[in-house]
Design a protein around this motif. Sequence first.
Motif, mmCIF file in Angstrom:
data_model
loop_
_atom_site.group_PDB
_atom_site.id
_atom_site.type_symbol
_atom_site.label_atom_id
_atom_site.label_comp_id
_atom_site.label_asym_id
_atom_site.label_seq_id
_atom_site.Cartn_x
_atom_site.Cartn_y
_atom_site.Cartn_z
ATOM 1 N N VAL A 127 0.692 -1.014 -0.271
ATOM 2 C CA VAL A 127 -0.178 -0.314 0.027
ATOM 3 C C VAL A 127 0.672 1.674 0.034
ATOM 4 N N PHE A 128 1.857 1.175 1.055
ATOM 5 C CA PHE A 128 2.419 2.191 0.856
ATOM 6 C C PHE A 128 3.466 3.085 -1.007
ATOM 7 N N LEU A 129 4.221 1.955 -1.096
ATOM 8 C CA LEU A 129 4.384 2.138 -3.105
ATOM 9 C C LEU A 129 3.673 2.317 -3.699
ATOM 10 N N LEU A 130 2.536 1.812 -3.508
ATOM 11 C CA LEU A 130 1.113 2.087 -4.664
ATOM 12 C C LEU A 130 1.100 3.996 -4.074
ATOM 13 N N MET A 131 0.838 3.754 -2.699
ATOM 14 C CA MET A 131 0.009 5.323 -2.434
ATOM 15 C C MET A 131 2.074 6.617 -2.834
ATOM 16 N N ALA A 132 3.263 5.881 -3.301
ATOM 17 C CA ALA A 132 4.479 6.428 -3.619
ATOM 18 C C ALA A 132 3.653 6.822 -5.133
ATOM 19 N N VAL A 133 3.352 5.893 -5.869
ATOM 20 C CA VAL A 133 3.272 5.616 -7.400
ATOM 21 C C VAL A 133 2.019 7.221 -7.338
ATOM 22 N N ILE A 134 0.976 6.503 -6.680
ATOM 23 C CA ILE A 134 0.529 8.332 -6.948
ATOM 24 C C ILE A 134 1.011 9.589 -6.885
ATOM 25 N N TYR A 135 0.725 9.380 -5.175
ATOM 26 C CA TYR A 135 1.657 10.833 -5.573
ATOM 27 C C TYR A 135 2.869 11.334 -6.496
ATOM 28 N N ILE A 136 3.746 10.670 -6.918
ATOM 29 C CA ILE A 136 4.878 11.176 -7.797
ATOM 30 C C ILE A 136 4.058 10.981 -9.577
ATOM 31 N N GLY A 137 2.678 10.378 -9.653
ATOM 32 C CA GLY A 137 1.694 10.807 -10.412
ATOM 33 C C GLY A 137 0.457 12.099 -10.825
ATOM 34 N N PHE A 138 1.122 12.293 -9.571
ATOM 35 C CA PHE A 138 0.654 13.883 -9.360
ATOM 36 C C PHE A 138 1.595 14.924 -10.105
ATOM 37 N N TRP A 139 2.866 14.744 -9.489
ATOM 38 C CA TRP A 139 3.921 15.556 -10.216
ATOM 39 C C TRP A 139 4.271 14.950 -11.534
ATOM 40 N N LEU A 140 3.717 14.695 -12.195
ATOM 41 C CA LEU A 140 4.138 13.545 -13.427
ATOM 42 C C LEU A 140 2.812 14.507 -14.546
ATOM 43 N N ASN A 141 1.616 14.514 -13.908
ATOM 44 C CA ASN A 141 0.880 14.620 -14.498
ATOM 45 C C ASN A 141 0.782 16.801 -14.868
ATOM 46 N N LEU A 142 1.103 16.727 -13.278
ATOM 47 C CA LEU A 142 1.871 18.409 -13.096
ATOM 48 C C LEU A 142 2.813 18.602 -14.565
ATOM 49 N N SER A 143 3.495 18.168 -14.328
ATOM 50 C CA SER A 143 4.832 18.657 -15.488
ATOM 51 C C SER A 143 3.932 18.499 -16.964
ATOM 52 N N ILE A 144 3.095 17.451 -16.702
ATOM 53 C CA ILE A 144 2.558 17.120 -18.848
ATOM 54 C C ILE A 144 1.751 18.451 -19.141
ATOM 55 N N LEU A 145 1.285 19.148 -18.119
ATOM 56 C CA LEU A 145 0.373 20.070 -18.585
ATOM 57 C C LEU A 145 0.894 21.398 -18.536
ATOM 58 N N PHE A 146 2.462 21.609 -17.582
ATOM 59 C CA PHE A 146 3.266 22.771 -18.492
ATOM 60 C C PHE A 146 3.862 22.361 -19.122
ATOM 61 N N SER A 147 4.454 21.085 -20.004
ATOM 62 C CA SER A 147 4.357 20.509 -21.301
ATOM 63 C C SER A 147 4.266 20.875 -22.345
ATOM 64 N N ILE A 148 2.116 21.324 -21.865
ATOM 65 C CA ILE A 148 1.016 21.293 -23.092
ATOM 66 C C ILE A 148 0.685 22.825 -23.046
ATOM 67 N N ARG A 149 1.343 23.779 -22.278
ATOM 68 C CA ARG A 149 1.642 24.876 -21.700
ATOM 69 C C ARG A 149 2.264 25.438 -22.321
ATOM 70 N N PHE A 150 3.597 25.716 -22.532
ATOM 71 C CA PHE A 150 5.077 26.078 -22.356
ATOM 72 C C PHE A 150 5.518 25.281 -23.805
ATOM 73 N N ARG A 151 5.463 26.191 -24.823
ATOM 74 C CA ARG A 151 6.367 25.634 -25.954
ATOM 75 C C ARG A 151 7.925 25.336 -25.695
ATOM 76 N N GLN A 152 8.460 25.745 -24.812
ATOM 77 C CA GLN A 152 9.970 25.407 -24.291
ATOM 78 C C GLN A 152 10.042 24.133 -22.974
ATOM 79 N N ALA A 153 10.673 23.214 -23.301
ATOM 80 C CA ALA A 153 10.834 21.935 -22.179
ATOM 81 C C ALA A 153 12.001 22.548 -21.153
ATOM 82 N N ALA A 154 12.478 24.033 -20.706
ATOM 83 C CA ALA A 154 13.456 24.406 -19.823
ATOM 84 C C ALA A 154 12.173 25.164 -18.528
#
Length: 315
Positions: A159-186
Amino acid sequence: MVEKECGDHFRSWRFGILMAIIVLACIGSIYAAVTAIRSGDAAAKDASGTSDTFLFLKMYTLTSSSLAVPSFSTFLSWLGPLIGITLGFDAVNSERNKGTLGRLLSQPIYRDDFIKAKFVSALFVITVVVFSLGFLVMGLGLFTIGYPPTPEEFLRIIVFLLMAVIYIGFWLNLSILFSIRFRQAATSALSSIAIWLFFTIFYSMIINMIDSATAVAQTAAPETQLNHINFILTLNRISPTELFSETITTMLSPGVRSLGPLTMDQLVGAIASPLSLGQSLLLIWPQLTGLLAATIICFGLSYVLFMRQEVRSRV
């Protein structure tokens, strides 16, 4: 598409470098936990109040008093967001800048399949990494302690590892959102890292200042003091880092019986014993729901923004 994206992640140099750093940090935290257990200061360094029947869980939470090395759970909460940010900060804008996004979407595939493949493949990689590190700690714990974990300890680790996947998945989705919003990767990478640093370091400072500014007198009524404590706890729980910290503390420390203030009426007659797995899950259910909601909201915003964006081929 998912298979192709997973292969690209596993073969990339940045993923290999990041994994080397995380594995080294993981080995250091395991060594610190083993040193603490062998030196006999496990009870002194473990604030959970758990007994020796949960000694296997201490492999994930202990650190040695003689070594300035954080525990495995602390390392995962610190370095886990970097995995999600690394896998998602250029998920879309790199395809756009290379001119492959328009050619890819001109093929007979649905546009939403592209963004879903980016998310699913990165989440699969995160799951493999997190569970590999978790089982590495478990294997070294078997070698060190000499006996396997109990069924409840094993389920708590899963359960701890599954929660870690969910937590990291939040930051993954946030970075994908910024990847769509901004044209420059930096720009998208810096935006994601800035929010991570804000919630990890600066947000607690802001909450402490609010706590000092709105503090009530010690002679105030108990209801007033309790309302102030609950108000500060609510502000703290806006941060996904705090939500994840509370969930892993409860799952890896069965002696934790409450995540908020307790009154004397609640303490009278209470038996000092570890909680069962089901009771621990009930205790962290609001925090887990908050993490899932934040992850779903970020993915929904990414999906809507990408579906409404105009895709043009690079001239």
